[in-house]
Design an enzyme around this catalytic site. Structure first.
Site, PDB file in Angstrom:
ATOM      1  N   ASN A  22      -1.927   5.408  -4.595  1.00  0.00           N
ATOM      2  CA  ASN A  22      -1.539   5.616  -5.583  1.00  0.00           C
ATOM      3  C   ASN A  22      -2.671   6.088  -6.562  1.00  0.00           C
ATOM      4  OD1 ASN A  22       1.059   5.540  -5.166  1.00  0.00           O
ATOM      5  ND2 ASN A  22       0.649   3.391  -5.695  1.00  0.00           N
ATOM      6  N   ASP A  68       4.496   7.059  -2.628  1.00  0.00           N
ATOM      7  CA  ASP A  68       6.303   7.029  -2.296  1.00  0.00           C
ATOM      8  C   ASP A  68       6.314   7.557  -1.041  1.00  0.00           C
ATOM      9  OD1 ASP A  68       6.958   5.609  -4.835  1.00  0.00           O
ATOM     10  OD2 ASP A  68       7.650   7.415  -5.508  1.00  0.00           O
ATOM     11  N   GLU A 110       4.576  -2.395  -1.556  1.00  0.00           N
ATOM     12  CA  GLU A 110       4.312  -1.985  -0.091  1.00  0.00           C
ATOM     13  C   GLU A 110       4.390  -3.250   1.199  1.00  0.00           C
ATOM     14  OE1 GLU A 110       0.248  -3.517  -2.078  1.00  0.00           O
ATOM     15  OE2 GLU A 110       2.516  -3.340  -2.425  1.00  0.00           O
ATOM     16  N   ASP A 158       2.030  -5.492   5.983  1.00  0.00           N
ATOM     17  CA  ASP A 158       0.864  -4.919   4.382  1.00  0.00           C
ATOM     18  C   ASP A 158       0.372  -3.726   3.524  1.00  0.00           C
ATOM     19  OD1 ASP A 158      -0.550  -4.753   1.574  1.00  0.00           O
ATOM     20  OD2 ASP A 158       1.124  -5.994   1.197  1.00  0.00           O
TER      21      ASP A 158
END
Length: 728
Positions: free
Chosen positions: A465, A474, A500, A457
């Site tokens: 973001n 991305d 993620e 993770d």
């Protein structure tokens, strides 16, 4: 020498020197004569297995005469294809030697490289030399041609190692969906061959594009590393070329190549045989297109040929059939009503008795004892002296499986269904499918091989973001997936589980090795740099779990997820795993509430604003004769209790050492450069873990001691309630 043919007659002619042509051979091109060529090839291969006939340079991997015949077939069909195969062989053996391959294995990969394009012998000119992209039907024919080449090698008793390398080289490095093979099963030799083949092809002009420069080739290989190519093999190629320089791919052969005499010009008789091979390939292609399999039985009733289609139709491996004596009771012949046939009524015996062809719909028994309905055609193989040499049987299932004839477009849709659209690694459904396959393998084999799951993770991904935008987020995920692929070299399967989160499925890997792999991943991720965003840094947390008896896909993944949660709660950017006792309990009691590990006590609580942990710990350390093992910002690890002059024998239940670790997750995050997520008046979160050093006398005794230690520790740190609304 020129080859001309019409619909019925094959004429192989040679120049007479005055412009005229003289027939070399002329005979009808029928099934019997074509398959007799295959029978002769197989018999030649079997005779050459005798030690006195073996060529030491070939290491008993292939019959010398068969090897020469197959190379002549490539030369006769297209000299450029043979030259390509020779250059690929030079690249593959050089790279394999650089990676530590030796002796017989090194010779095997050279022979595999020389014969990997054997299937092209049966490909029409309109496809083989097409100066444009192949359409779906042409691609399907090319794929079938490769498989027919492998079929022929198996019939010629070529060593299984060569077969394995060639077969695996026609799979993409990232496992195709819907198959039964586990991704990690792809042989390293095949991965070497694929990279060598691509490098050679890109470095030379093709009918559909120009040659590319060395640096451009390496760039393309790296861009497709982890998907089409093994990234570690590509890296090895770069190091090899950097050390020794680009290989000479000018078509000349090394004088020290011990196989050089096999490349000598072919005689007229050898070229005539090569012409017949071309027709054999075309005939086998027709059989493959129209039927489901075929076999050949010689006059002594010995099973001489059993192709891959027959293996699939009858579910009987070639190793169990070839060279055995044909027995009707093994195949369980019965008519279309299910009435068993007498031995004299079976196709083989009927042909031996009458010399005539045979055709009927029969029920047969496959290798698993199940009935299979087939349209069976059998015909005698007669030589030019009208003597019966063998019998061929062709099978077509009455209920055909059309899955093997799907178009590339349908295949592409299946690939899309199994891949994550953004990162192009496996998606969650494909991951579940792969874990299910490994679980079946684990539960079905007596000497089952363990495997592990790594849950990954990305830490604080939401802040990326929020700060840089979703486009950058991305790109971070794409680069993270690519790094995991590049850092995997033992057949691991990489997949995106969601958001993620990624999963790395590690075949043949126990939990200790999986933890070491996770740490390698973690350090590499921590070192990642992004050219357009030099200040951007990412870390990741890892949870590891190993399969145990009774596991399901859900229990195994859930256990790794719990370990990941523990890594998150104890400071992030670290690897946690569950002990074997945890794993076994999780597998058998998956549906119950989370239970405490009897060999670990873990608690999370809060201390008040402004408290200093280290001074408060001084009294605790002295009272429990603790030995500090790790002291760093946000983390303290110590051993409470010490040994005696008698070692373990002097321990009592109250003095037996335990390991106590204190982590301040928020302080750790701040030390790593992440913005604080707590307010100025928020309490400080603390995570405390206590584990035994060595094996305690009993779980109950350890639990009692651990709880007393935890209670005493809290008396020094004075926990407080968490203030509502404060983030962690």
């Amino acid at each position: 020498m020129t080859l001309t043919s019409d619909s019925a007659v094959l004429d192989l002619v040679t120049s007479a020197g005055n412009g005229d042509v003289v027939p070399y051979t002329s005979y009808p091109l029928d099934s019997s004569r074509v398959l007799l060529g295959l029978v002769n090839l197989v018999r030649r291969a079997e005779r050459d297995t005798a030690p006195e006939r073996a060529d030491a340079n070939l290491c008993s991997l292939i019959s010398p005469r068969v090897f020469r015949s197959l190379l002549n077939s490539l030369l006769f069909r297209d000299p450029a294809t043979l030259r390509h195969s020779q250059r690929v062989g030079r690249l593959a053996t050089g790279l394999a030697k650089y990676l530590g391959w030796e002796d017989r294995n090194l010779r095997a990969i050279q022979i595999a490289a020389l014969l990997h394009d054997l299937g092209k012998v049966g490909v029409p000119d309109s496809i083989l030399f097409k100066p444009a992209r192949l359409n779906s039907d042409e691609l399907r024919l090319m794929t079938k041609s490769y498989l027919i080449g492998v079929d022929l090698l198996e019939m010629c008793r070529v060593d299984p190692l060569i077969i394995r390398i060639i077969t695996d080289s026609h799979h993409r490095y990232s496992r195709e969906p819907g198959g039964n093979a586990i991704f990690s099963d792809i042989h390293q030799g095949a991965r070497i061959l694929v990279v060598a083949d691509a490098y050679e092809s890109l470095s030379n002009d093709q009918v559909f594009r120009r040659a590319k420069a060395h640096d451009e080739i390496l760039k393309l290989l790296n861009e497709n590393a982890g998907t089409q190519f093994d990234g570690n093999i590509v890296s090895a190629l770069q190091r090899w070329i950097h050390t020794y320089g680009p290989p000479a791919l000018d078509g000349t052969m090394n004088d020290d190549d011990s196989l050089i005499h096999y490349y000598q010009p072919a005689s007229d008789a050898e070229l005539a045989e090569a012409a017949n091979f071309s027709h054999l390939f075309s005939y086998m292609q027709t059989l493959d297109e129209l039927y489901d399999g075929f076999s050949i039985i010689d006059c002594s009733r010995r099973m001489l040929v059993w192709n891959r289609g027959a293996v699939k139709t009858h579910r009987r491996p070639a190793r169990e059939v070839l060279n055995t004596i044909w027995k009707p009771q093994v195949f369980g012949y019965a008519d279309d009503r299910g009435v068993p046939l007498a031995t004299s009524q079976c196709p083989l015996e009927a042909i031996f008795a009458t010399g005539s062809s045979y055709a009927a719909t029969l029920n047969m028994t496959d290798g698993e004892g199940e009935p299979v309905s087939v349209e069976l055609q059998a015909f005698p193989l007669i030589d030019r002296n009208q003597r019966l040499q063998a019998v061929a049987e062709i099978y077509r299932r009455t209920e055909r499986d059309e899955a093997s004839n799907v178009s590339p477009e349908v295949h592409a849709l299946k690939m899309m269904a199994s891949r994550d659209a953004l990162t192009r690694v496996a998606n969650r459904g494909e991951l579940d499918s792969q874990i299910e396959q490994l679980l079946k393998k684990y539960n079905s084999e007596s000497q089952s091989e363990v495997f592990s799951v790594i849950f990954v993770d990305a830490d604080h991904f939401k802040s990326i973001n929020d700060k840089h935008g979703h486009t950058v987020g991305d790109q971070v995920l794409v680069e993270l997936a690519r790094l995991l692929q590049h850092e995997s070299y033992s057949g691991e399967i990489i997949g995106r589980y969601g958001g993620e989160e990624f999963i790395v499925l590690c075949p043949a890997t126990d939990v200790e090795l999986a933890v070491r792999k996770s740490e390698r991943f973690r350090m590499s991720i921590q070192s990642m740099r992004f050219a357009d965003y030099p200040s951007l840094r990412i870390t990741a947390s890892f949870g590891v779990s190993q399969v145990v008896n009774g596991d399901t896909v859900a229990s195994l993944v859930e256990r790794a997820d719990k370990a990941l949660y523990q890594a998150k709660q104890t400071g992030r950017n670290r690897t946690c795993h569950l002990m074997t006792t945890d794993a076994r309990r999780s597998a058998h009691r998956f549906s119950t509430d989370e239970e405490e590990d009897p060999l670990r006590l873990m608690q999370r609580f809060y201390i008040g604003v402004g408290q200093s942990v280290v001074p408060k710990m001084a009294g605790f350390v002295e009272a429990h004769r603790a030995k500090l093992l790790v002291v760093e910002p946000g983390r303290v690890k110590m051993q409470c209790g010490q040994g005696t002059i008698f070692g373990m024998w002097g321990w009592t239940n109250s003095t037996r050492p335990v390991i106590l670790e204190i982590v301040l997750p928020e302080l750790l995050e701040e030390q790593r450069g992440h913005a604080s997520r707590r307010g100025p008046n928020s309490p400080e979160a603390i995570c405390v873990t206590i584990q035994p050093k060595g094996r305690p006398n009993s779980q109950a005794i350890f639990q009692n001691r651990a709880k007393l230690l935890m209670q005493d520790l809290k008396s020094y740190l004075v926990p407080c309630d968490r203030q509502p609304g404060m983030g962690v």
